[in-house]
Write a protein that holds these residues in place. Structure first.
Motif, PDB file in Angstrom:
ATOM      1  N   LEU A  21       0.826  -1.212   0.000  1.00 10.51           N
ATOM      2  CA  LEU A  21       0.000   0.000   0.000  1.00 10.51           C
ATOM      3  C   LEU A  21       0.857   1.257   0.000  1.00 10.51           C
ATOM      4  O   LEU A  21       0.580   2.203  -0.740  1.00 10.51           O
ATOM      5  CB  LEU A  21      -0.906  -0.009   1.244  1.00 10.51           C
ATOM      6  N   LEU A  75      -3.766   5.258 -14.783  1.00  8.80           N
ATOM      7  CA  LEU A  75      -4.390   3.942 -14.901  1.00  8.80           C
ATOM      8  C   LEU A  75      -5.519   3.999 -15.931  1.00  8.80           C
ATOM      9  O   LEU A  75      -5.621   3.136 -16.810  1.00  8.80           O
ATOM     10  CB  LEU A  75      -4.924   3.498 -13.529  1.00  8.80           C
ATOM     11  N   ASN A  95      -4.658  -3.182  -9.512  1.00 11.65           N
ATOM     12  CA  ASN A  95      -5.268  -3.151  -8.174  1.00 11.65           C
ATOM     13  C   ASN A  95      -4.444  -2.318  -7.192  1.00 11.65           C
ATOM     14  O   ASN A  95      -4.994  -1.598  -6.355  1.00 11.65           O
ATOM     15  CB  ASN A  95      -5.457  -4.575  -7.638  1.00 11.65           C
ATOM     16  N   THR A  96      -3.138  -2.423  -7.304  1.00 13.47           N
ATOM     17  CA  THR A  96      -2.266  -1.601  -6.462  1.00 13.47           C
ATOM     18  C   THR A  96      -2.502  -0.122  -6.756  1.00 13.47           C
ATOM     19  O   THR A  96      -2.556   0.707  -5.837  1.00 13.47           O
ATOM     20  CB  THR A  96      -0.786  -1.971  -6.722  1.00 13.47           C
ATOM     21  N   ILE A  98      -5.214   1.259  -7.897  1.00 13.75           N
ATOM     22  CA  ILE A  98      -6.518   1.674  -7.374  1.00 13.75           C
ATOM     23  C   ILE A  98      -6.418   1.943  -5.871  1.00 13.75           C
ATOM     24  O   ILE A  98      -6.761   3.020  -5.387  1.00 13.75           O
ATOM     25  CB  ILE A  98      -7.596   0.591  -7.642  1.00 13.75           C
ATOM     26  N   LEU A  99      -5.905   0.949  -5.132  1.00 13.82           N
ATOM     27  CA  LEU A  99      -5.937   1.061  -3.671  1.00 13.82           C
ATOM     28  C   LEU A  99      -4.946   2.105  -3.141  1.00 13.82           C
ATOM     29  O   LEU A  99      -5.286   2.885  -2.241  1.00 13.82           O
ATOM     30  CB  LEU A  99      -5.670  -0.314  -3.035  1.00 13.82           C
TER      31      LEU A  99
ATOM     32  N   HIS B  72     -14.945  -0.091  -5.420  1.00  9.96           N
ATOM     33  CA  HIS B  72     -13.551  -0.348  -5.812  1.00  9.96           C
ATOM     34  C   HIS B  72     -13.141  -1.797  -5.527  1.00  9.96           C
ATOM     35  O   HIS B  72     -12.395  -2.382  -6.310  1.00  9.96           O
ATOM     36  CB  HIS B  72     -12.608   0.661  -5.133  1.00  9.96           C
ATOM     37  N   MET B  76     -11.607  -4.527  -8.132  1.00  6.23           N
ATOM     38  CA  MET B  76     -10.351  -5.257  -7.884  1.00  6.23           C
ATOM     39  C   MET B  76     -10.576  -6.764  -7.913  1.00  6.23           C
ATOM     40  O   MET B  76      -9.720  -7.510  -8.374  1.00  6.23           O
ATOM     41  CB  MET B  76      -9.734  -4.795  -6.556  1.00  6.23           C
ATOM     42  N   ASN B  95     -13.035   2.342 -15.959  1.00  9.40           N
ATOM     43  CA  ASN B  95     -12.701   3.746 -15.704  1.00  9.40           C
ATOM     44  C   ASN B  95     -13.834   4.468 -14.968  1.00  9.40           C
ATOM     45  O   ASN B  95     -13.582   5.299 -14.096  1.00  9.40           O
ATOM     46  CB  ASN B  95     -12.371   4.470 -17.016  1.00  9.40           C
ATOM     47  N   ILE B  98     -13.583   3.490 -11.380  1.00  8.52           N
ATOM     48  CA  ILE B  98     -12.490   4.181 -10.684  1.00  8.52           C
ATOM     49  C   ILE B  98     -12.925   5.599 -10.321  1.00  8.52           C
ATOM     50  O   ILE B  98     -12.870   6.005  -9.155  1.00  8.52           O
ATOM     51  CB  ILE B  98     -11.214   4.224 -11.560  1.00  8.52           C
ATOM     52  N   CYS B 138      -8.235   0.849   4.256  1.00  5.93           N
ATOM     53  CA  CYS B 138      -7.333   0.645   3.115  1.00  5.93           C
ATOM     54  C   CYS B 138      -6.263  -0.380   3.466  1.00  5.93           C
ATOM     55  O   CYS B 138      -5.939  -1.259   2.662  1.00  5.93           O
ATOM     56  CB  CYS B 138      -6.628   1.945   2.737  1.00  5.93           C
ATOM     57  N   GLN B 141      -7.737  -3.860   3.528  1.00  2.00           N
ATOM     58  CA  GLN B 141      -7.964  -4.369   2.173  1.00  2.00           C
ATOM     59  C   GLN B 141      -6.650  -4.858   1.561  1.00  2.00           C
ATOM     60  O   GLN B 141      -6.602  -5.906   0.905  1.00  2.00           O
ATOM     61  CB  GLN B 141      -8.585  -3.260   1.309  1.00  2.00           C
ATOM     62  N   GLN B 142      -5.570  -4.119   1.797  1.00  6.21           N
ATOM     63  CA  GLN B 142      -4.264  -4.528   1.264  1.00  6.21           C
ATOM     64  C   GLN B 142      -3.807  -5.839   1.912  1.00  6.21           C
ATOM     65  O   GLN B 142      -3.340  -6.744   1.225  1.00  6.21           O
ATOM     66  CB  GLN B 142      -3.242  -3.416   1.499  1.00  6.21           C
ATOM     67  N   MET B 145      -5.684  -8.669   0.385  1.00  3.53           N
ATOM     68  CA  MET B 145      -5.139  -9.006  -0.933  1.00  3.53           C
ATOM     69  C   MET B 145      -3.824  -9.784  -0.790  1.00  3.53           C
ATOM     70  O   MET B 145      -3.600 -10.776  -1.492  1.00  3.53           O
ATOM     71  CB  MET B 145      -4.933  -7.730  -1.767  1.00  3.53           C
TER      72      MET B 145
END
Lengths: 311, 311
Positions: A21, A75, A95-96, A98-99, B72, B76, B95, B98, B138, B141-142, B145
């Motif tokens: 992140l 992106l 995905n990276t 976006i987050l 989002h 992802m 897009n 996003i 955030c 979420q990371q 993932m």
């Protein structure tokens, strides 16, 4: 000024985990760039107070926010390179991008929250200004995306799009700096207008220089926008004046042909005139600022340098 | 309570242009759902004051933010369906997902900015709580993932991940509601702890019910998580106890075999124990809240309904 900003950016300590992140964020914010927005903010603050470090959190907020938009725009555009390095979605993945981009928006918000203001009652105004500006920029980006698939974009629509996408953040930077310093309301409005007009003139100048700039000074090859069919002020005003034959040439993406068609239609003079008018409006706002020249001159000189009028 | 939230959400007037930006937002926010977070916020506010409409801007902020994360996350995860309808990136495109998602984050921030607080000096605390929470989510979420590609995730890491990804927003909702109402600091802390523990218990319960729930009540087919190899509390604690043969079975994604391996390893009892411990901690925080039962009982009943203990 830029040095203070670079030092502040380099001094931010991101959490060490999750790496996925925060690494792309540090990567993005260390890539340099002109630091236009934080510089304008600190300059506006400096019109009223000397301790410019005071306004660094807000300056960092704007730069972090601006880089959030670049990250997500790259992106969406599937761009490969930004400032000479691979974009985040190429170096890592979509995905990276976006987050980490989302996280940068949140971090920008956090930086702005920790900004003290000279007159505590105006903190709300600062936060609202920032939020309004971010919303306008999203709208500008959407209009820009919509325009790609349209051939009937009017000059007025184009000007409004670049106002939203580019100008309001420069205007916000200047107004925010003044607001943080406790400047009179009218000054903050004049600085906003100044930023808005400089931003428009700057973007139109960019369109103009893509066709008529000196490649050695401008730093890009001439006609890049024409080759990729980008809807610029030049192309839009030409399409609005073209007959059927000229229309075909304008959409051909052939640099030489398009440029001579611009000449036929008097586009270079028209564009210069538009830039001069808007830049003149910026000057009016600047002149109306009730501050001694010794205090405000640097701001005008910075605008001049942005406009590539000095090198 | 839910009716007030639905009415407030339905009453938001988005700008008419650019359509491509605001239509997906209205689409997302009109899709229903349990409205858990805004409900918890209004309930916490209602512990102290009767005019619950007062806290609607913050409630709407949380729901808008939560839907930003869903939008989002769905992109992802390349998910096709959300609440029985195509996801935004399927109905429009990536897009759009996003940019509309970014705009929802900004709108959430704007809603929170316009929330008045009973004690004006605590507005900053509300905004910082919101910003801290968004950053933690955030990070959650990371971590989530990252865990997908790891087989050595520990129970503690998993619990911390779901705390960040799920619990802190419930905790934030409760604390924010109390803060807006001007509740004592200790109450806001107890409500935060209560939300955090209920959130953890809720998520672990969800993992448990995927294996041992009554499909008629749970509303999903049994073993869905096993079939798609999702790292749940069940799987992680089983992997931590498995020998080579069992490990192979656990990674086979065969529902029947995995379930009997869970039984061999005593996972169901272990999981229930963990849920009960954490839910007990939630109860302790609730019990410590110095409010009459008549005032606070509805909050506990709502937690019970979240835990599927009543239907």
């Amino acid at each position: 000024m830029t040095q203070k900003i670079e030092t502040a950016l380099a001094g931010i300590r991101y959490p060490s985990v999750p790496e996925g992140l925060y690494e792309p964020i540090a990567y993005t914010l260390s890539a340099g760039g002109k630091r236009l927005r934080p510089t304008l903010l600190l300059m506006a603050y400096g019109l009223y107070r000397d301790d410019v470090e005071f306004a660094l959190p807000a300056a960092i907020a704007l730069e972090t926010y601006h880089n959030h938009t670049l990250l997500h725009d790259d992106l969406m555009d599937q761009a490969d390179v930004r400032r000479g390095r691979p974009t985040v979605h190429r170096r890592w993945d979509a995905n990276t991008a976006i987050l980490s981009g989302d996280e940068m928006l949140i971090l920008a918000f956090r930086h702005m929250l920790r900004q003290p203001v000279a007159d505590q009652g105006r903190k709300d105004e600062l936060l609202r200004l920032f939020a309004d500006t971010m919303q306008e920029i999203c709208e500008g980006q959407q209009f820009d995306m919509n325009f790609e698939s349209r051939e009937d974009v009017s000059e007025a629509e184009y000007i409004e799009m670049i106002r939203l996408k580019t100008s309001v953040l420069l205007a916000c930077a200047l107004k925010a700096g003044a607001l943080i310093a406790g400047a009179p309301v009218r000054d903050t409005q004049l600085l906003y207008q100044f930023g808005e007009k400089v931003g428009l003139a700057f973007q139109l100048q960019d369109d103009y220089l893509d066709c008529y700039g000196d490649p050695a000074v401008f730093g890009k090859e001439i006609g890049g926008d024409i080759r990729c069919g980008k809807k610029t002020y030049m192309l839009i005003s030409a399409l609005g004046r073209a007959d059927g034959r000229q229309r075909e040439i304008l959409l051909s993406r052939n640099v030489e042909h398009v440029l001579s068609c611009y000449d036929e239609l008097g586009i270079p003079a028209l564009c210069r005139e538009k830039i001069d008018t808007i830049y003149g409006e910026a000057r009016q706002a600047y002149d109306a600022l009730p501050l001694p020249l010794s205090r405000k001159r640097a701001l005008w000189e910075y605008a001049e340098s942005m406009m590539n009028r000095k090198k």
